[in-house]
Design a protein around this motif. Structure first.
Motif, PDB file in Angstrom:
ATOM      1  N   SER A 153      28.166  16.565  44.141  1.00 36.84           N
ATOM      2  CA  SER A 153      29.614  16.601  43.995  1.00 36.84           C
ATOM      3  C   SER A 153      30.252  15.576  44.931  1.00 36.84           C
ATOM      4  O   SER A 153      29.609  15.018  45.824  1.00 36.84           O
ATOM      5  CB  SER A 153      30.136  17.990  44.339  1.00 36.84           C
ATOM      6  OG  SER A 153      29.977  18.244  45.720  1.00 36.84           O
ATOM      7  N   SER A 154      31.552  15.361  44.748  1.00 36.15           N
ATOM      8  CA  SER A 154      32.261  14.424  45.610  1.00 36.15           C
ATOM      9  C   SER A 154      32.268  14.923  47.067  1.00 36.15           C
ATOM     10  O   SER A 154      32.200  14.124  48.004  1.00 36.15           O
ATOM     11  CB  SER A 154      33.696  14.230  45.118  1.00 36.15           C
ATOM     12  OG  SER A 154      34.392  15.465  45.084  1.00 36.15           O
ATOM     13  N   ASN A 210      28.889  14.184  48.587  1.00 36.32           N
ATOM     14  CA  ASN A 210      28.808  12.746  48.878  1.00 36.32           C
ATOM     15  C   ASN A 210      29.614  12.386  50.124  1.00 36.32           C
ATOM     16  O   ASN A 210      29.198  11.534  50.923  1.00 36.32           O
ATOM     17  CB  ASN A 210      29.296  11.933  47.678  1.00 36.32           C
ATOM     18  CG  ASN A 210      28.314  11.958  46.521  1.00 36.32           C
ATOM     19  OD1 ASN A 210      27.107  12.135  46.717  1.00 36.32           O
ATOM     20  ND2 ASN A 210      28.816  11.804  45.300  1.00 36.32           N
TER      21      ASN A 210
END
Length: 407
Positions: free
Chosen positions: A3-4, A7
């Motif tokens: 997922s963002s 990250n």
């Protein structure tokens, strides 16, 4: 697929990891110059810091945050001055020696014990902006880079501290500002990402209590990440029959000056031989402080941590006990181990025990004259109680020819 948020945490960890070799090589002077620079920037950036904190507080009030938790979130001029004073104190503390000679061996070899930084340490902490600086300063003094993650309630304040205090002070001292990273996400999943990267962040400090902290500890163990963590419980005060009322009431008041901290008075145990005699005075002392008493029979565990209950934070559990050994057993088995007469001291196995003094001393700056990264209650070899920069290292054995010390 990551997922963002995952990250974002990994990006912070990589930046911190890349900065760690240079931080390990930094001189004592560089480190202490950065700490003093942070203290100065708390003064010059005060308006920016207070403004960011006011936004956090306004959002917290709108969300219904309890007064006790609002108090933990609030940055005042006096608190910023206190934070600056702690940084100066830390900068003045001598650095620990890199090497210690353990033995000059008969085979013409010297055995050394070397302190090495962990590299990158993570920290997940509650909505207390001052903790951002406490932890960052301890990481810096121990030459560890760090990845910090706080809850959404304190994110504006913490971001302002990193951007306007920590990063520029590091740069001014010739150190890499990337050494201290703040995860930019408000998402709770960032905490779980933080404890899932053993190759980048092998150790994470978990501040706070309750189910979420325990769950993060389990998740960290699943990924092979070590943690230093608190748990549930809070402070315990045992009142012996020989104690005088003035001392008892002073300790009660001193242990409840702040309700949203883990070392506040949580469980008050009164010797059964004087319970009926003492209870009215204890209740009167609590009432003067605006604190309610949960009396037996209790509808909750004796170690229930009131600081985690926003609606009833101004509460202390009161119970009778059959002497100091029984009190110690209750404290050992039914609380986190955050702490007495000699019998109680000898029997109590928690991370701190105090005779005629408040459990609020179980705090890095109050007890050790140093900020802390957190409190660890593990019953395994390693640091227990308040953890400072002196604990954030790895031990390495080094053997060199006698007369050929390397540092």
């Amino acid at each position: 697929m990551a997922s963002s948020t995952d990250n974002a945490v990994r990006t912070c960890a990589i930046r911190a990891r890349q900065s760690s070799p240079a931080l390990e090589r930094a001189t004592d002077t560089d480190i202490d110059t950065a700490l003093r620079g942070m203290a100065e920037r708390l003064r010059t950036a005060r308006g920016t810091l207070v403004s960011a904190n006011e936004e956090d507080l306004a959002a917290a009030v709108s969300a219904g945050m309890s007064p006790a938790l609002q108090d933990r979130l609030r940055l005042t001029g006096a608190r910023l001055d206190g934070m600056a004073a702690e940084l100066h104190t830390l900068a003045d503390v001598p650095h620990e020696p890199r090497d210690k000679v353990l033995e000059e061996r008969p085979d013409h070899l010297t055995l050394l014990e070397r302190r090495r930084p962990v590299g990158v340490i993570g920290a997940n902490f509650e909505a207390r902006p001052n903790v951002t600086l406490d932890i960052a300063s301890q990481f810096l003094k121990s030459r560890n880079a760090g990845v910090l993650r706080t809850g959404s309630a304190a994110l504006r304040s913490s971001r302002a501290i990193v951007e306007h205090v920590i990063a520029p002070a590091l740069a001014d001292a010739g150190l890499d500002p990337d050494a201290v990273q703040l995860v930019p996400s408000e998402d709770r999943s960032a905490a779980y990402a933080l404890v899932s990267l053993p190759e980048l962040i092998p150790l994470v400090i978990l501040r706070g209590s309750g189910d979420s902290t325990r769950d993060l500890g389990r998740e960290a163990a699943r990924h092979g990440v070590r943690t230093l963590a608190h748990a549930d419980g809070g402070g315990v005060l045992y009142i012996h029959s020989a104690a005088d009322d003035d001392t008892v009431h002073r300790l009660i008041a001193g242990s409840l000056d702040r309700l949203g901290v883990c070392n506040r008075l949580n469980l008050l145990l009164i010797d059964r031989s004087c319970y009926d005699e003492r209870l009215p005075g204890v209740l009167e002392a609590l009432n003067r402080l605006g604190i309610g008493a949960s009396l037996p029979p209790h509808a909750h565990p004796r170690g229930y941590e009131w600081s985690l209950d926003p609606e009833r934070a101004a509460t202390v559990t009161v119970d009778a006990t059959d002497g100091p050994l029984h009190a110690a057993r209750i404290a050992n088995e039914e609380t986190s181990g955050l702490a007495a007469a000699a019998e109680f001291i000898d029997a109590y196995a928690g991370s701190g025990v105090f005779w005629n003094s408040t459990t609020r001393l179980l705090d890095g700056f109050k007890l050790l004259r140093l900020p802390e990264t957190g409190i660890n209650i593990d019953r395994v070899p390693g640091p227990r109680g308040p953890v400072s920069f002196r604990d954030l290292y790895l031990r390495q054995y080094v053997v060199v020819p006698s007369g050929r010390l390397t540092s």
